[in-house]
Design a protein around this motif. Sequence first.
Motif, PDB file in Angstrom:
ATOM      1  N   GLY A   1       4.575   8.580 -10.997  1.00 37.58           N
ATOM      2  CA  GLY A   1       4.091   7.982  -9.750  1.00 37.58           C
ATOM      3  C   GLY A   1       4.982   6.811  -9.355  1.00 37.58           C
ATOM      4  O   GLY A   1       5.779   6.325 -10.155  1.00 37.58           O
ATOM      5  N   SER A   2       4.832   6.357  -8.104  1.00 37.21           N
ATOM      6  CA  SER A   2       5.537   5.131  -7.684  1.00 37.21           C
ATOM      7  C   SER A   2       5.076   3.965  -8.536  1.00 37.21           C
ATOM      8  O   SER A   2       5.798   2.985  -8.695  1.00 37.21           O
ATOM      9  CB  SER A   2       5.238   4.789  -6.227  1.00 37.21           C
ATOM     10  N   ASP A   3       3.850   4.078  -9.051  1.00 36.35           N
ATOM     11  CA  ASP A   3       3.328   3.031  -9.929  1.00 36.35           C
ATOM     12  C   ASP A   3       4.324   2.721 -11.044  1.00 36.35           C
ATOM     13  O   ASP A   3       4.622   1.562 -11.316  1.00 36.35           O
ATOM     14  CB  ASP A   3       2.014   3.487 -10.570  1.00 36.35           C
TER      15      ASP A   3
ATOM     16  N   TYR B   1       0.732  -3.231   0.607  1.00 39.42           N
ATOM     17  CA  TYR B   1       0.243  -2.394  -0.483  1.00 39.42           C
ATOM     18  C   TYR B   1      -0.168  -3.275  -1.674  1.00 39.42           C
ATOM     19  O   TYR B   1       0.568  -4.189  -2.063  1.00 39.42           O
ATOM     20  CB  TYR B   1       1.383  -1.445  -0.875  1.00 39.42           C
TER      21      TYR B   1
ATOM     22  N   TYR C   1       1.881  -4.485  -5.389  1.00 35.42           N
ATOM     23  CA  TYR C   1       2.923  -5.494  -5.572  1.00 35.42           C
ATOM     24  C   TYR C   1       2.334  -6.774  -6.174  1.00 35.42           C
ATOM     25  O   TYR C   1       2.897  -7.349  -7.100  1.00 35.42           O
ATOM     26  CB  TYR C   1       3.632  -5.826  -4.250  1.00 35.42           C
TER      27      TYR C   1
ATOM     28  N   PRO D   1       6.752  -1.712   2.310  1.00 36.34           N
ATOM     29  CA  PRO D   1       6.479  -0.301   2.568  1.00 36.34           C
ATOM     30  C   PRO D   1       6.937   0.044   3.980  1.00 36.34           C
ATOM     31  O   PRO D   1       6.701  -0.717   4.916  1.00 36.34           O
ATOM     32  CB  PRO D   1       4.952  -0.190   2.495  1.00 36.34           C
TER      33      PRO D   1
ATOM     34  N   ASN E   1       1.530   0.307   4.664  1.00 42.16           N
ATOM     35  CA  ASN E   1       0.138   0.551   4.319  1.00 42.16           C
ATOM     36  C   ASN E   1      -0.492  -0.829   4.143  1.00 42.16           C
ATOM     37  O   ASN E   1       0.067  -1.625   3.398  1.00 42.16           O
ATOM     38  CB  ASN E   1       0.091   1.351   3.008  1.00 42.16           C
TER      39      ASN E   1
ATOM     40  N   ASP F   1       9.699   0.895   0.167  1.00 41.56           N
ATOM     41  CA  ASP F   1       8.728   1.835  -0.391  1.00 41.56           C
ATOM     42  C   ASP F   1       8.397   2.874   0.688  1.00 41.56           C
ATOM     43  O   ASP F   1       7.592   2.627   1.577  1.00 41.56           O
ATOM     44  CB  ASP F   1       7.487   1.028  -0.818  1.00 41.56           C
TER      45      ASP F   1
ATOM     46  N   ALA G   1       6.716   5.702   0.825  1.00 39.84           N
ATOM     47  CA  ALA G   1       5.684   6.674   0.450  1.00 39.84           C
ATOM     48  C   ALA G   1       5.327   7.611   1.606  1.00 39.84           C
ATOM     49  O   ALA G   1       4.975   8.765   1.395  1.00 39.84           O
ATOM     50  CB  ALA G   1       4.434   5.942  -0.036  1.00 39.84           C
ATOM     51  N   TYR G   2       5.434   7.107   2.842  1.00 36.55           N
ATOM     52  CA  TYR G   2       5.004   7.890   4.016  1.00 36.55           C
ATOM     53  C   TYR G   2       6.156   8.324   4.906  1.00 36.55           C
ATOM     54  O   TYR G   2       5.943   8.720   6.047  1.00 36.55           O
ATOM     55  CB  TYR G   2       3.991   7.065   4.831  1.00 36.55           C
TER      56      TYR G   2
ATOM     57  N   THR H   1       7.611   9.165  -3.005  1.00 44.87           N
ATOM     58  CA  THR H   1       6.569   9.710  -3.880  1.00 44.87           C
ATOM     59  C   THR H   1       6.243  11.147  -3.503  1.00 44.87           C
ATOM     60  O   THR H   1       6.471  11.561  -2.359  1.00 44.87           O
ATOM     61  CB  THR H   1       5.288   8.856  -3.780  1.00 44.87           C
TER      62      THR H   1
ATOM     63  N   SER I   1       3.139  12.000  -3.796  1.00 42.53           N
ATOM     64  CA  SER I   1       1.678  11.904  -3.666  1.00 42.53           C
ATOM     65  C   SER I   1       1.164  12.132  -2.247  1.00 42.53           C
ATOM     66  O   SER I   1      -0.019  12.407  -2.058  1.00 42.53           O
ATOM     67  CB  SER I   1       1.201  10.516  -4.110  1.00 42.53           C
ATOM     68  N   LYS I   2       2.010  11.998  -1.232  1.00 41.93           N
ATOM     69  CA  LYS I   2       1.505  12.052   0.141  1.00 41.93           C
ATOM     70  C   LYS I   2       1.967  13.336   0.838  1.00 41.93           C
ATOM     71  O   LYS I   2       1.297  14.335   0.733  1.00 41.93           O
ATOM     72  CB  LYS I   2       1.926  10.783   0.897  1.00 41.93           C
TER      73      LYS I   2
ATOM     74  N   ARG J   1       1.453  12.934 -10.389  1.00 38.40           N
ATOM     75  CA  ARG J   1       2.073  11.629 -10.615  1.00 38.40           C
ATOM     76  C   ARG J   1       3.600  11.737 -10.646  1.00 38.40           C
ATOM     77  O   ARG J   1       4.225  11.745 -11.707  1.00 38.40           O
ATOM     78  CB  ARG J   1       1.572  10.978 -11.927  1.00 38.40           C
ATOM     79  N   LEU J   2       4.194  11.832  -9.493  1.00 34.92           N
ATOM     80  CA  LEU J   2       5.651  11.921  -9.396  1.00 34.92           C
ATOM     81  C   LEU J   2       6.150  10.919  -8.356  1.00 34.92           C
ATOM     82  O   LEU J   2       5.906  11.074  -7.160  1.00 34.92           O
ATOM     83  CB  LEU J   2       6.070  13.344  -9.002  1.00 34.92           C
TER      84      LEU J   2
HETATM   85  C1  LIG Z   1       0.189   5.866  -1.647  1.00 37.55           C
HETATM   86  C2  LIG Z   1       1.290   4.860  -1.802  1.00 37.55           C
HETATM   87  C3  LIG Z   1       2.189   4.971  -2.869  1.00 37.55           C
HETATM   88  C4  LIG Z   1       2.075   6.117  -3.830  1.00 37.55           C
HETATM   89  O1  LIG Z   1       1.941   5.734  -5.135  1.00 37.55           O
HETATM   90  P1  LIG Z   1       2.020   6.843  -6.272  1.00 37.55           P
HETATM   91  O2  LIG Z   1       1.889   6.023  -7.512  1.00 37.55           O
HETATM   92  O3  LIG Z   1       3.361   7.522  -6.158  1.00 37.55           O
HETATM   93  O4  LIG Z   1       0.907   7.809  -6.069  1.00 37.55           O
HETATM   94  C5  LIG Z   1       3.217   4.061  -2.963  1.00 37.55           C
HETATM   95  N1  LIG Z   1       3.369   3.076  -2.057  1.00 37.55           N
HETATM   96  C6  LIG Z   1       2.538   2.952  -1.020  1.00 37.55           C
HETATM   97  C7  LIG Z   1       2.763   1.888  -0.011  1.00 37.55           C
HETATM   98  C8  LIG Z   1       1.456   3.830  -0.878  1.00 37.55           C
HETATM   99  O5  LIG Z   1       0.593   3.676   0.141  1.00 37.55           O
END
Ligand SMILES: *Cc1c(COP(=O)(O)O)cnc(C)c1O
Length: 351
Positions: free
Chosen positions: A79-81, A106, A109, A151, A155, A180, A182-183, A207, A209-210, A218-219
């Motif tokens: 994940g980005s985590d 987000y 951070y 981001p 977000n 970041d 993600a979107y 990511t 995830s979206k 979790r990638l």
């Molecule tokens: C949803 C989101 C992520 C995704 O995180 P993952 O750990 O890859 O699921 C990352 N950054 C932002 C700003 C998000 O909204």
Amino acid sequence: MKPFKLEDFARKNVLQMKPYSSARDEFGEQRADWIYLDANENPYPSAVNRYPDPLQKEFKQELSQLRGIAPEQILIGNGSDEILDLIFRAFAEPYQDRLLTFPPTYGMYQVLADLNAVEVLEAPLDPETFDLNFERIDAQLKRAPKLICLPNPNNPSGNGWPIATIEKLLQRATGIVVIDEAYIDFAPFESALSLLSSYPNLIVSQTFSKAFGLAGARLGIAYASTEIIGLLNRIKPPYNINALSQAEGIACLKDRKKRDTHIKTILEERDRMELFFNDLNFVKKIFKSDANFILMRVDDAQRRYHQFLEAGIVLRNRSRQLHCENTVRISIGTPQENSKLMEVCKQLDLS
Ligand SMILES: *Cc1c(COP(=O)(O)O)cnc(C)c1O
């Protein structure tokens, strides 16, 4: 910015440490006709009796083709985590370094900054437009934040910035800049990936995830200079991406049509929702979205949130975030889910 030297940014202990060397690091190749007695695995075959590829070579090949970035400039994380966690641990010196963020932003951070004892500097976005404010940014850059996280699209506000604005930020920054994305696959503007060759302090994170629909696998991905990716590779857990997730990711990358169809439908649905929300009395403002969600201001977010919950629909109340008083954030669902939401909205509008 003076010439970029990784040693000026990375933590000393990270530069000096010797990375763990796993069995599959020392012996990367996997050949079906060889006998593997090097990693104390259970020899009886199942989908996952062998350790996964620690460097995810096949996965990176596929990604490299999609994004046009060399495999050596790619790191895959849990994940980005995990991507963000590795960046903090590689660069942010506890009790010394600073992070710059742009609230409302987000939540991870701040969590990572707190965990690593890093002071957070803020350059809030403008109220109502959620635009970057370069006066406030310049003021905070004087304190030389080691890390900057933005981001794009943002977000929770949903808006984003064209590449020229991202470059304006990069031109002023003296630390590591994490964009970041993600979107990004929902956005009408270009990714910052094309800036990697000009800015050695840039890390672009994305990511699965979206838009790619694999939140459960979790990638997360970091794209950066070969040097930065090399540094992050030194500190990542050896087998950070499990075999099942690697296989899912590779399959997803090969099925471009499915992904494109999903993105197109989600964007059409976002337009349909925006138009519909426009006519509702309890909706006070719809913020322009470049992502797969809509932030909107309502008459009473707490009350509306609970009304939706009673109807079996879970939204995110974002009212406690800066400049987000009385807002809810709504993810774009399937057409059926969105229609159900609209029905509930119509009923609520009468009350
Ligand atoms: C949803 C989101 C992520 C995704 O995180 P993952 O750990 O890859 O699921 C990352 N950054 C932002 C700003 C998000 O909204």
